[in-house]
Motif scaffolding. Structure first.
Motif, PDB file in Angstrom:
ATOM      1  N   PRO A  61       0.786  -1.238   0.000  1.00  0.00           N
ATOM      2  CA  PRO A  61       0.000   0.000   0.000  1.00  0.00           C
ATOM      3  C   PRO A  61       0.822   1.295   0.000  1.00  0.00           C
ATOM      4  O   PRO A  61       0.302   2.349  -0.360  1.00  0.00           O
ATOM      5  CB  PRO A  61      -0.823  -0.114   1.294  1.00  0.00           C
ATOM      6  CG  PRO A  61      -0.882  -1.579   1.583  1.00  0.00           C
ATOM      7  CD  PRO A  61       0.437  -2.112   1.135  1.00  0.00           C
ATOM      8  N   TYR A  62       2.053   1.233   0.401  1.00  0.00           N
ATOM      9  CA  TYR A  62       2.880   2.436   0.493  1.00  0.00           C
ATOM     10  C   TYR A  62       3.728   2.664  -0.760  1.00  0.00           C
ATOM     11  O   TYR A  62       4.623   3.510  -0.769  1.00  0.00           O
ATOM     12  CB  TYR A  62       3.816   2.334   1.697  1.00  0.00           C
ATOM     13  CG  TYR A  62       4.681   1.105   1.630  1.00  0.00           C
ATOM     14  CD1 TYR A  62       5.877   1.126   0.918  1.00  0.00           C
ATOM     15  CD2 TYR A  62       4.272  -0.076   2.221  1.00  0.00           C
ATOM     16  CE1 TYR A  62       6.638  -0.002   0.803  1.00  0.00           C
ATOM     17  CE2 TYR A  62       5.032  -1.212   2.115  1.00  0.00           C
ATOM     18  CZ  TYR A  62       6.220  -1.179   1.400  1.00  0.00           C
ATOM     19  OH  TYR A  62       6.974  -2.319   1.271  1.00  0.00           O
ATOM     20  N   THR A  63       3.458   1.910  -1.828  1.00  0.00           N
ATOM     21  CA  THR A  63       4.295   1.947  -3.025  1.00  0.00           C
ATOM     22  C   THR A  63       4.507   3.363  -3.559  1.00  0.00           C
ATOM     23  O   THR A  63       5.635   3.760  -3.884  1.00  0.00           O
ATOM     24  CB  THR A  63       3.675   1.065  -4.131  1.00  0.00           C
ATOM     25  OG1 THR A  63       3.710  -0.305  -3.701  1.00  0.00           O
ATOM     26  CG2 THR A  63       4.443   1.196  -5.437  1.00  0.00           C
ATOM     27  N   GLU A  64       3.441   4.134  -3.668  1.00  0.00           N
ATOM     28  CA  GLU A  64       3.566   5.481  -4.241  1.00  0.00           C
ATOM     29  C   GLU A  64       4.379   6.400  -3.335  1.00  0.00           C
ATOM     30  O   GLU A  64       5.131   7.250  -3.817  1.00  0.00           O
ATOM     31  CB  GLU A  64       2.175   6.048  -4.510  1.00  0.00           C
ATOM     32  CG  GLU A  64       1.442   5.283  -5.609  1.00  0.00           C
ATOM     33  CD  GLU A  64      -0.005   5.705  -5.786  1.00  0.00           C
ATOM     34  OE1 GLU A  64      -0.310   6.325  -6.808  1.00  0.00           O
ATOM     35  OE2 GLU A  64      -0.808   5.399  -4.880  1.00  0.00           O
ATOM     36  N   THR A  65       4.265   6.230  -2.023  1.00  0.00           N
ATOM     37  CA  THR A  65       5.082   7.014  -1.095  1.00  0.00           C
ATOM     38  C   THR A  65       6.548   6.646  -1.227  1.00  0.00           C
ATOM     39  O   THR A  65       7.435   7.516  -1.223  1.00  0.00           O
ATOM     40  CB  THR A  65       4.613   6.789   0.356  1.00  0.00           C
ATOM     41  OG1 THR A  65       3.260   7.204   0.485  1.00  0.00           O
ATOM     42  CG2 THR A  65       5.480   7.574   1.334  1.00  0.00           C
ATOM     43  N   LEU A  66       6.825   5.348  -1.350  1.00  0.00           N
ATOM     44  CA  LEU A  66       8.201   4.908  -1.517  1.00  0.00           C
ATOM     45  C   LEU A  66       8.801   5.469  -2.799  1.00  0.00           C
ATOM     46  O   LEU A  66       9.969   5.867  -2.834  1.00  0.00           O
ATOM     47  CB  LEU A  66       8.276   3.379  -1.515  1.00  0.00           C
ATOM     48  CG  LEU A  66       9.679   2.783  -1.667  1.00  0.00           C
ATOM     49  CD1 LEU A  66      10.596   3.246  -0.536  1.00  0.00           C
ATOM     50  CD2 LEU A  66       9.611   1.262  -1.708  1.00  0.00           C
ATOM     51  N   LYS A  67       7.999   5.536  -3.854  1.00  0.00           N
ATOM     52  CA  LYS A  67       8.485   6.097  -5.122  1.00  0.00           C
ATOM     53  C   LYS A  67       8.937   7.542  -4.923  1.00  0.00           C
ATOM     54  O   LYS A  67       9.978   7.965  -5.438  1.00  0.00           O
ATOM     55  CB  LYS A  67       7.377   6.024  -6.170  1.00  0.00           C
ATOM     56  CG  LYS A  67       7.683   6.714  -7.511  1.00  0.00           C
ATOM     57  CD  LYS A  67       8.821   6.068  -8.256  1.00  0.00           C
ATOM     58  CE  LYS A  67       8.845   6.456  -9.733  1.00  0.00           C
ATOM     59  NZ  LYS A  67       8.776   7.882  -9.995  1.00  0.00           N
ATOM     60  N   LYS A  68       8.156   8.317  -4.175  1.00  0.00           N
ATOM     61  CA  LYS A  68       8.535   9.707  -3.902  1.00  0.00           C
ATOM     62  C   LYS A  68       9.872   9.762  -3.160  1.00  0.00           C
ATOM     63  O   LYS A  68      10.728  10.603  -3.448  1.00  0.00           O
ATOM     64  CB  LYS A  68       7.450  10.406  -3.086  1.00  0.00           C
ATOM     65  CG  LYS A  68       6.130  10.618  -3.825  1.00  0.00           C
ATOM     66  CD  LYS A  68       5.108  11.279  -2.917  1.00  0.00           C
ATOM     67  CE  LYS A  68       3.764  11.445  -3.627  1.00  0.00           C
ATOM     68  NZ  LYS A  68       2.745  12.044  -2.717  1.00  0.00           N
ATOM     69  N   ALA A  69      10.031   8.859  -2.209  1.00  0.00           N
ATOM     70  CA  ALA A  69      11.277   8.824  -1.450  1.00  0.00           C
ATOM     71  C   ALA A  69      12.450   8.433  -2.340  1.00  0.00           C
ATOM     72  O   ALA A  69      13.527   9.036  -2.273  1.00  0.00           O
ATOM     73  CB  ALA A  69      11.151   7.851  -0.281  1.00  0.00           C
TER      74      ALA A  69
END
Length: 436
Positions: A378-386
């Motif tokens: 579920p956190y994939t898009e947040t990880l991409k930003k990081a």
């Protein structure tokens, strides 16, 4: 396992026939027989059998991926050479082979911190100019680059995230912090409440080991600083380096970071957050599944979320990369096949299959908007930003000496033994000696 290769998230996934057979064709530069391309030749020639050396596969899926390559390339069979689970042991095995100019390993899975060492020793070859990496995360490509030359094809990546108690932030009426100052201000609003009883503000990996180098480097980068410049010269006394270390030291002296953090590695800090003892945690993505568990093992299930690591001062929060980059040994036979295999491992189908099976973050940018991957993680898009704003630990040929120097200098400062300026002046002197 390296601190930088903690899993993307515990996940399951099958490996479809299409993924297995979607092989990247052999490099067009290699058309000679399987006996060609051995020794320390700088050309990527020779097609034939190859070997792939990587840390122990605990998923059981890696051989299936190799089976896909082997089915599509029967005359260029790839044999899996599983090494120890310990990253130190993996590195030692690879170096032992390099030093005797052995062709036992064709393709080697390198931690980003090994790339500079292996490249400077000419143990792995610079890849052909113009190698297409346009579909891969820029930060992961940068982690495989040394003095503007690419020495590996990224296979998987990783970066730390900020875990935060969304329930406590909501109750306090404050937003998700984007800076350390906002993080401490949020805690100041929460700390007097009944819900925060027995808690401290923050946990990271600040014991005297590689995790300390990761956390310190992240703080320096997040303050807009560096420890080495692009020419490889130490910059430990730069304003950004001072701001990064000062933020960590202030965290301890002002009570935001508890003294137990001086003993925390990944698991200890995860457990503190999972047990409801800290409001904020910086750690790798593997923590998400454990903290979200609803079997009674986590006191924060349903109460937390993640964001990119916060910035310091006017700096932008910057995580430090982990992962694996696939390099071609300078002593390998069949280098054309080795390079084509490395490229195959970065294709979208292979990346998706490995991500779903292994819990490790992909390097193919398209997968960060893939519905199946997002559902699993579920956190994939947040990880991409990081990851889009990620940095690396120092790119130096003698990284082992450099990381020990950092740990030996920084740890006493965090525990109150030395001042920030004196610490960094001493570190600068040590790094300058190591850079000679």
């Amino acid at each position: 396992m390296s601190v930088s290769r903690r899993g993307f998230l515990a996940g399951l996934g099958g490996l479809g026939t299409a993924a297995l057979l979607s092989a990247c064709g052999s490099d067009s530069s290699g058309s000679s027989s399987s006996s060609a391309g051995g020794g320390a030749s700088g050309s990527f020639t020779g097609k034939g059998p190859i070997t792939f050396a990587i840390g122990k596969d605990t998923t059981g899926k890696l051989q299936e991926i190799l089976d896909g390559w082997n089915k599509a390339h029967p005359s260029e069979k790839a044999t899996l050479k599983e090494l120890s689970e310990s990253s130190d042991d993996q590195r030692a095995a690879m170096i032992q082979n390099f030093q005797v100019k052995s062709d036992a390993y064709s393709v080697v899975a390198m931690d980003p911190i090994w790339v500079s060492e292996f490249a400077s020793q000419q143990w792995v070859q610079a890849l052909p100019s113009g190698t297409d990496t346009s579909k891969l995360l820029k930060s992961s490509v940068d982690s495989a680059t040394y003095f503007k030359k690419l020495y590996g094809i990224p296979f998987n990546t990783n970066g730390e995230l900020l875990y935060y108690r969304k329930d406590l932030l909501k109750a306090a009426g404050v937003g998700v912090p984007k800076t350390w100052a906002e993080m401490w201000a949020a805690w100041d609003k929460v700390k007097g409440t009944a819900a925060a009883k027995g808690m401290t503000a923050y946990a990271g990996q600040l014991s005297k080991y590689e995790g300390l180098t990761v956390n310190f480097t992240q703080a320096v980068l997040s303050a807009g600083g560096t420890l080495f410049n692009e020419e490889g010269k130490p910059t430990a006394t730069s304003d950004g380096a001072k701001a990064g270390l000062q933020a960590l030291v202030d965290g301890f002296t002002k009570g935001y970071i508890g003294k137990p953090n001086l003993t925390y590695k990944e698991e200890e800090s995860r457990q503190a957050f999972q047990d409801g003892k800290v409001m904020f945690l910086v750690n790798w993505p593997y923590v998400y599944a454990k903290a979200a568990a609803t079997d009674g093992s986590s006191k924060v299930a349903g109460k937390f979320d993640v964001a990119p690591v916060p910035g310091i001062g006017s700096g932008t929060g910057t995580t430090v990369l982990g992962g694996w980059n696939l390099g071609v040994s300078s002593f390998a036979k069949n280098k054309a096949s080795a390079l084509a295999f490395a490229k195959y491992m970065a294709t979208e189908d292979v990346q998706k299959a490995w991500t779903l099976a292994s819990s490790q973050a992909p390097v193919a940018t398209s997968l960060y908007s893939d519905a199946e991957v997002i559902k699993a993680y579920p956190y994939t898009e947040t990880l991409k930003k990081a990851l889009d704003n990620a940095g690396t630990r120092p790119k130096v040929h003698n990284y082992g000496d450099v990381t020990l120097a950092i740990q030996n200098a920084v740890y006493p400062a965090l525990s109150g033994g030395t001042g920030v300026d004196d610490t960094l002046k001493s570190l600068q002197t040590k790094l300058e000696a190591l850079a000679k």
